[in-house]
Scaffold this active site. Structure first.
Site, short mmCIF file in Angstrom:
data_model
loop_
_atom_site.label_atom_id
_atom_site.label_comp_id
_atom_site.label_asym_id
_atom_site.label_seq_id
_atom_site.Cartn_x
_atom_site.Cartn_y
_atom_site.Cartn_z
CG ASN A 7 -1.82 1.16 1.32
OD1 ASN A 7 -1.82 2.02 0.44
ND2 ASN A 7 -2.61 1.22 2.38
CD GLU A 385 -8.49 -1.24 4.64
OE1 GLU A 385 -7.90 -0.90 5.68
OE2 GLU A 385 -8.84 -0.44 3.77
#
Ligand code: ADP
Length: 403
Positions: A7, A385
């Site tokens: 990310n 996530e």
């Protein structure tokens, strides 16, 4: 399969190595201050203490090299060779209307993601930088893009069309897209598991309350409305973002304060929300501390935050024509009993009733906090996530190998 989840932000790379066979996280960490002085890599193997390594990390490619090195290092590593990383899953913020599910990254796909920069100038460029860095540092490993917007793809037009000339939608793609999709997807699926019912039969509201915050109405496993819109600015009051606003306000402020577009953008995204109202902090913990010390503006900020949330819970209960479960997740949702209590206060008539003791006990752990006899279950569910990204990546890579 061992999957590296990445990310990428403007000056950071968050990572997690997940073994999807047993859904376990092997190691996670973050490189911060990339391209600045005192860059640092914080790394936590699942079975050893956290370590911090500082170095000259000039760009995202060097950052990924650092990550791979520490994952393989003798003292702090969890793999022996980089070839053990079988695939890489990238969080990509904006998938536009085109990407309705996760996809294998190819050169053609990368240029399509590049075309979406116009829709997400604050986010997608960093995600692309992360993809490029991994291509250089870990060549030949299959990569998948997992979009924050994809889970909201099935919203009806009544939820995603704005009350502005339709030509703006056609010409510039101005519509609601929604974000935090992987989180809303994960916690709604977990809520269904906790209820022991198929998600296809449930009406769920999920509140993702982190630095950014959004709420979703999920009917039969499908997101039918969500509070973030064309950008992540709309909806709930957040740490530094305003959330919903009369659009004329910004025009008025720009005129009065002679602000440029860039300055107006910064005002709404960085200097509004909790920090803007309170002048204290964007961090809910510090707001609550200030409220305890009788800081009036911090109290207004907390009240506004919870009021806006309650308003959306009411609206989405109507949109769903009823409710089976309400879920709180992310930093504030998982850890703040006061926010949960204030935003659910007075909702007994809907059937939402939380137990004071259970609410106080539910800090960073999965729990049903509903009061006995409450019609609607209220859950605290830590989000994951990275696991959603890893599982999607595994699925797409396996499909591509079989095709
Ligand atoms: P991000 O959106 O960056 O992933 P997180 O989901 O980690 O953010 O949430 C970060 C926010 O969570 C912090 O800004 C802080 O306000 C809030 N938070 C963390 N712990 C607590 C706590 N114990 N009480 C209240 N808020 C908390």
């Amino acid at each position: 399969m061992k999957i590296l989840v990445i990310n990428c932000g403007s000056s950071s790379v968050k990572y997690q190595l997940i073994d999807t066979d047993n859904r376990r996280s092997l190691a996670k960490g973050m490189v911060s201050r990339i391209g600045m002085s005192a860059s640092v890599l914080t790394h936590k193997p699942f079975d050893r203490p956290e370590v911090k390594v500082s170095g000259e990390i000039l760009d995202h490619i060097v950052a990924v090299e650092y990550v791979v090195s520490i994952l393989m290092s003798e003292n702090h590593g969890v793999i022996k060779d980089r070839s053990e990383i079988e695939a890489i899953g990238h969080r990509v913020v904006h998938g536009g209307e085109k990407f309705t599910e996760s996809v294998l990254i190819t050169p053609g796909l990368l240029s399509e993601i590049r075309n979406l920069i116009e829709l997400a100038p604050l986010h997608n460029p960093h995600n692309i930088r992360g993809i490029n860095a991994c291509q250089k540092a870990l060549p030949g490993i299959p990569m998948v893009a997992v979009f924050d917007t994809a889970f909201h793809h099935h919203m009806p037009a009544s939820a995603y069309i704005y009350g502005i000339p339709y030509v703006m939608y056609k010409r510039y793609g101005i519509r609601r897209y929604g974000f935090h999709g992987t989180s809303h997807k994960y916690v709604s699926a977990r809520a269904a598991e906790m209820l022991g019912k198929p998600i296809e039969e449930l009406k769920i509201i999920t509140c993702h309350l982190g630095n950014g915050a959004s709420i979703s109405a999920i009917k039969n496993g499908v997101s039918i409305d969500t509070s973030m819109g064309f950008t992540p600015l709309e909806g709930l009051i957040m740490g530094t973002r305003s959330g919903d606003l009369d659009p004329a306000i910004i025009l008025h402020i720009m005129a009065r304060e002679e602000l440029s577009l860039h300055e107006a953008n910064t005002l709404l995204n960085k200097h509004s929300g909790l920090i803007g109202i309170s002048g204290v902090s964007s961090d809910m913990r510090e707001i609550i501390e200030a409220v305890d010390e009788n800081n009036k503006k911090a109290k207004i900020a907390l009240d506004c935050y919870c009021y806006r949330l309650k308003k959306y819970i009411g609206a989405y209960t109507s949109v769903l024509s009823g409710l089976d479960a309400l879920v709180f997740t992310a930093g504030v949702g998982e850890n703040s009993p006061i926010v949960r209590q204030m935003s659910c206060e007075g909702l007994d008539f809907f059937g939402i009733k939380i137990d004071e003791g259970k609410n106080k006990e539910a800090i960073g752990k999965e729990m049903d906090i509903s009061a006995e006899g409450s019609q609607i279950h209220t859950f605290v569910i830590p989000t994951n996530e990275e696991l959603v990204i890893a599982l999607d990546t595994e699925k797409i890579v396996k499909e591509s190998l079989n095709s």
